[in-house]
Design an enzyme around this catalytic site. Structure first.
Site, PDB file in Angstrom:
ATOM      1  N   ARG A 129      76.607  37.792  23.146  1.00 24.66           N
ATOM      2  CA  ARG A 129      76.185  36.423  23.447  1.00 24.66           C
ATOM      3  C   ARG A 129      75.896  36.237  24.932  1.00 24.66           C
ATOM      4  NH1 ARG A 129      76.998  33.883  18.443  1.00 24.66           N
ATOM      5  NH2 ARG A 129      77.125  31.646  18.683  1.00 24.66           N
ATOM      6  N   ARG A 149      75.806  23.944  22.030  1.00 26.31           N
ATOM      7  CA  ARG A 149      75.569  25.342  21.622  1.00 26.31           C
ATOM      8  C   ARG A 149      74.164  25.794  21.996  1.00 26.31           C
ATOM      9  NH1 ARG A 149      76.489  24.938  15.619  1.00 26.31           N
ATOM     10  NH2 ARG A 149      76.079  27.172  15.536  1.00 26.31           N
ATOM     11  N   ARG A 157      79.750  23.061   8.610  1.00 21.90           N
ATOM     12  CA  ARG A 157      80.618  23.673   9.621  1.00 21.90           C
ATOM     13  C   ARG A 157      81.011  22.638  10.669  1.00 21.90           C
ATOM     14  NH1 ARG A 157      77.682  29.114  11.596  1.00 21.90           N
ATOM     15  NH2 ARG A 157      78.396  28.251  13.556  1.00 21.90           N
ATOM     16  N   LYS A 187      69.334  34.018  11.890  1.00 19.26           N
ATOM     17  CA  LYS A 187      69.843  35.394  12.059  1.00 19.26           C
ATOM     18  C   LYS A 187      70.769  35.790  10.921  1.00 19.26           C
ATOM     19  CE  LYS A 187      72.308  34.546  15.780  1.00 19.26           C
ATOM     20  NZ  LYS A 187      72.069  33.131  16.002  1.00 19.26           N
ATOM     21  N   ARG A 221      72.399  22.070   7.826  1.00 18.02           N
ATOM     22  CA  ARG A 221      72.957  23.293   7.242  1.00 18.02           C
ATOM     23  C   ARG A 221      74.235  23.018   6.422  1.00 18.02           C
ATOM     24  NH1 ARG A 221      73.481  28.437  11.097  1.00 18.02           N
ATOM     25  NH2 ARG A 221      75.171  27.357  12.140  1.00 18.02           N
TER      26      ARG A 221
END
Ligand code: AMP
Length: 216
Positions: A88, A171, A160, A13, A127
């Site tokens: 969310r 998550r 992160r 996204k 990532r």
């Protein structure tokens, strides 16, 4: 143009939203980015948010809604915006509808970037982000050419805090139980477009912009 980007963590996204802001010159409002900035600045809000983020849980609605309401009031949102990582859950979606109907600027499109669950884990653990310019890389799929440094600006690449395996599992669970139902919520309003999130970044972008052109 008022758009919401839906999709699991790791669906791409944010990457797509960054390309959309370049093309359409409207701001991206990423609640995750705003919260990470507050954490980095060590503000009281950032300190509160960090305890939830580190566990992979959602930050309380009250906190996030306040941030979004403030951001939407800024002048650059007049021409439209791309919401990324917000809403969310259904309570946030309803609150957003309320805010936007007050200013007579309802959402026009909810783009769901769909990626098979098994692929998300690899995308998230791999990532890496540039500390200076925010450029994203993936050690499995799109590594930086120069190793630990950003190809664009030479900045340091980092992982992160919440992209570690245990937090990622949480998550993804939170996404399934709280955020995925928003696809039904926005389908009911007739504004959802589901885009397969596998394939090249440019192909996916092409599919998203084709949908945007239809509402312009
Ligand atoms: P993201 O960068 O969108 O994946 O967000 C990272 C983390 O920030 C999430 O796991 C949540 O802890 C928090 N967060 C971001 N956006 C929201 C939101 N709309 N509501 C609640 N928590 C959020």
């Amino acid at each position: 143009m008022r758009i919401v980007m839906l999709g699991a963590p790791g669906a791409g996204k944010g990457t797509q939203a960054k390309k959309l802001i370049e093309k359409y010159k409207i701001p991206q409002i990423s609640t995750g980015d705003i919260l990470r900035q507050s954490v980095a600045e060590g503000t009281p809000l950032g300190k509160e948010a960090k305890s939830y983020m580190d566990k992979g849980e959602l930050v309380p609605d009250k906190v996030v809604l306040g941030l979004v309401e403030e951001r939407l009031k800024q002048g650059d949102c007049g021409k439209g915006f791309i919401l990324d990582g917000f809403p969310r859950n259904t309570a946030q979606a309803e609150a957003l509808d309320g805010m936007l109907s007050k200013i007579n600027m309802p959402l026009q499109l909810a783009v769901s970037v769909d990626v098979p669950f098994e692929d998300l884990m690899k995308r998230l653990t791999g990532r890496r982000t540039c500390r200076s310019c925010g450029q994203m890389y993936n050690v499995h799929f799109s590594p930086s050419k120069t190793g630990g440094k950003c190809d664009k600006c030479g900045g340091e690449l980092y992982q992160r805090d919440d992209d570690r395996e245990e937090t990622i599992r949480k998550r993804l669970q939170v996404y399934e139980s709280q955020t995925a139902p928003l696809i039904g919520y926005y389908s009911g309003k007739g504004i959802v477009r589901r885009i397969p999130g596998t394939g090249s970044i440019d192909d996916i972008f092409g599919k998203i912009t084709a949908e945007i052109e239809k509402i312009k």
